[in-house]
Design a protein around this motif. Structure first.
Motif, PDB file in Angstrom:
ATOM      1  N   ALA A  18       0.831  -1.205   0.000  1.00 24.74           N
ATOM      2  CA  ALA A  18       0.000   0.000   0.000  1.00 24.74           C
ATOM      3  C   ALA A  18       0.865   1.255   0.000  1.00 24.74           C
ATOM      4  O   ALA A  18       0.604   2.214  -0.746  1.00 24.74           O
ATOM      5  CB  ALA A  18      -0.936  -0.008   1.199  1.00 24.74           C
ATOM      6  N   ARG A  19       1.910   1.263   0.820  1.00 19.29           N
ATOM      7  CA  ARG A  19       2.797   2.445   0.856  1.00 19.29           C
ATOM      8  C   ARG A  19       3.529   2.629  -0.475  1.00 19.29           C
ATOM      9  O   ARG A  19       3.744   3.749  -0.921  1.00 19.29           O
ATOM     10  CB  ARG A  19       3.765   2.339   2.019  1.00 19.29           C
ATOM     11  N   ALA A  20       3.902   1.531  -1.123  1.00 19.71           N
ATOM     12  CA  ALA A  20       4.538   1.622  -2.441  1.00 19.71           C
ATOM     13  C   ALA A  20       3.562   2.211  -3.457  1.00 19.71           C
ATOM     14  O   ALA A  20       3.956   3.020  -4.306  1.00 19.71           O
ATOM     15  CB  ALA A  20       5.031   0.252  -2.898  1.00 19.71           C
ATOM     16  N   ALA A  21       2.280   1.827  -3.371  1.00 16.90           N
ATOM     17  CA  ALA A  21       1.268   2.387  -4.272  1.00 16.90           C
ATOM     18  C   ALA A  21       1.127   3.892  -4.034  1.00 16.90           C
ATOM     19  O   ALA A  21       1.053   4.673  -4.988  1.00 16.90           O
ATOM     20  CB  ALA A  21      -0.073   1.685  -4.076  1.00 16.90           C
ATOM     21  N   LEU A  22       1.116   4.291  -2.783  1.00 12.14           N
ATOM     22  CA  LEU A  22       1.015   5.722  -2.465  1.00 12.14           C
ATOM     23  C   LEU A  22       2.239   6.488  -2.959  1.00 12.14           C
ATOM     24  O   LEU A  22       2.119   7.623  -3.431  1.00 12.14           O
ATOM     25  CB  LEU A  22       0.844   5.914  -0.956  1.00 12.14           C
ATOM     26  N   ALA A  23       3.397   5.871  -2.874  1.00 14.76           N
ATOM     27  CA  ALA A  23       4.641   6.520  -3.310  1.00 14.76           C
ATOM     28  C   ALA A  23       4.650   6.757  -4.823  1.00 14.76           C
ATOM     29  O   ALA A  23       5.381   7.635  -5.295  1.00 14.76           O
ATOM     30  CB  ALA A  23       5.847   5.684  -2.898  1.00 14.76           C
ATOM     31  N   ARG A  24       3.865   5.998  -5.563  1.00 13.92           N
ATOM     32  CA  ARG A  24       3.814   6.160  -7.018  1.00 13.92           C
ATOM     33  C   ARG A  24       2.792   7.204  -7.473  1.00 13.92           C
ATOM     34  O   ARG A  24       2.667   7.466  -8.667  1.00 13.92           O
ATOM     35  CB  ARG A  24       3.515   4.813  -7.685  1.00 13.92           C
ATOM     36  N   LEU A  25       2.056   7.784  -6.541  1.00 11.21           N
ATOM     37  CA  LEU A  25       1.081   8.803  -6.918  1.00 11.21           C
ATOM     38  C   LEU A  25       1.782  10.024  -7.497  1.00 11.21           C
ATOM     39  O   LEU A  25       2.892  10.378  -7.071  1.00 11.21           O
ATOM     40  CB  LEU A  25       0.263   9.243  -5.704  1.00 11.21           C
ATOM     41  N   PRO A  26       1.140  10.698  -8.446  1.00 13.04           N
ATOM     42  CA  PRO A  26       1.718  11.948  -8.954  1.00 13.04           C
ATOM     43  C   PRO A  26       1.922  12.943  -7.811  1.00 13.04           C
ATOM     44  O   PRO A  26       1.145  12.966  -6.843  1.00 13.04           O
ATOM     45  CB  PRO A  26       0.651  12.454  -9.936  1.00 13.04           C
ATOM     46  N   VAL A  27       2.946  13.772  -7.919  1.00  5.36           N
ATOM     47  CA  VAL A  27       3.310  14.715  -6.863  1.00  5.36           C
ATOM     48  C   VAL A  27       2.132  15.600  -6.464  1.00  5.36           C
ATOM     49  O   VAL A  27       1.945  15.894  -5.283  1.00  5.36           O
ATOM     50  CB  VAL A  27       4.514  15.585  -7.307  1.00  5.36           C
ATOM     51  N   ALA A  28       1.319  16.015  -7.420  1.00  2.00           N
ATOM     52  CA  ALA A  28       0.180  16.880  -7.117  1.00  2.00           C
ATOM     53  C   ALA A  28      -0.759  16.242  -6.097  1.00  2.00           C
ATOM     54  O   ALA A  28      -1.409  16.939  -5.314  1.00  2.00           O
ATOM     55  CB  ALA A  28      -0.581  17.216  -8.401  1.00  2.00           C
ATOM     56  N   PHE A  29      -0.843  14.928  -6.082  1.00  2.00           N
ATOM     57  CA  PHE A  29      -1.675  14.225  -5.105  1.00  2.00           C
ATOM     58  C   PHE A  29      -0.867  13.872  -3.860  1.00  2.00           C
ATOM     59  O   PHE A  29      -1.328  14.065  -2.738  1.00  2.00           O
ATOM     60  CB  PHE A  29      -2.254  12.946  -5.719  1.00  2.00           C
TER      61      PHE A  29
END
Length: 133
Positions: A18-29
């Motif tokens: 889950a944290r890896a998925a969050l780390a891949r979010l675009p910077v704006a998010f």
């Protein structure tokens, strides 16, 4: 994505995915997630299921609790931090039933719940999920 598990993933393994998925979010998010708490629980409690009108704990894989970003100005001072809870047993059940790669499933659930934090529509959540792959 595509790690294969020979065992039911633990809460710690789910959290890492889950944290890896969050780390891949675009910077704006991603820059708006600092206060969001990520929790992994075995299953939803009876109070949560009743409040959501869900009959069985395996029917709830994730939950966003909080005030979406667009509504933050109207939030009560001292409100609890926003949080995303992932329910391990329900995720494992869906994984076994659907046969989708485990990391793909967790990624989808996390992005969907984070989408609620941003007040996104289902179409917007799908687009965000594609951006975060």
């Amino acid at each position: 994505m595509g790690r294969h598990f020979s065992h039911p993933p633990s809460a710690d393994e789910i959290e890492a995915i889950a944290r890896a998925a969050l780390a891949r979010l675009p910077v704006a998010f991603a820059r708006h997630l600092g206060e969001v708490v990520l929790r992994i629980e075995e299953e939803a409690d009876e109070e949560t299921l009743t409040a959501l009108r869900i009959g069985h704990p395996l029917d709830l894989t994730g939950l966003y609790e909080g005030v979406p970003i667009g509504e933050k100005e109207s939030a009560a001072p001292g409100a609890m931090p926003d949080r995303v809870t992932l329910y391990r047993r329900a995720i494992l059940d869906e994984w076994v039933s659907d046969g989708e790669p485990f990391e793909t499933l967790v990624h989808h659930i996390v992005i969907h719940e984070i989408g609620h934090h941003f007040g996104l529509s289902d179409a917007d959540m799908h687009a965000l999920e594609e951006q975060a792959r």
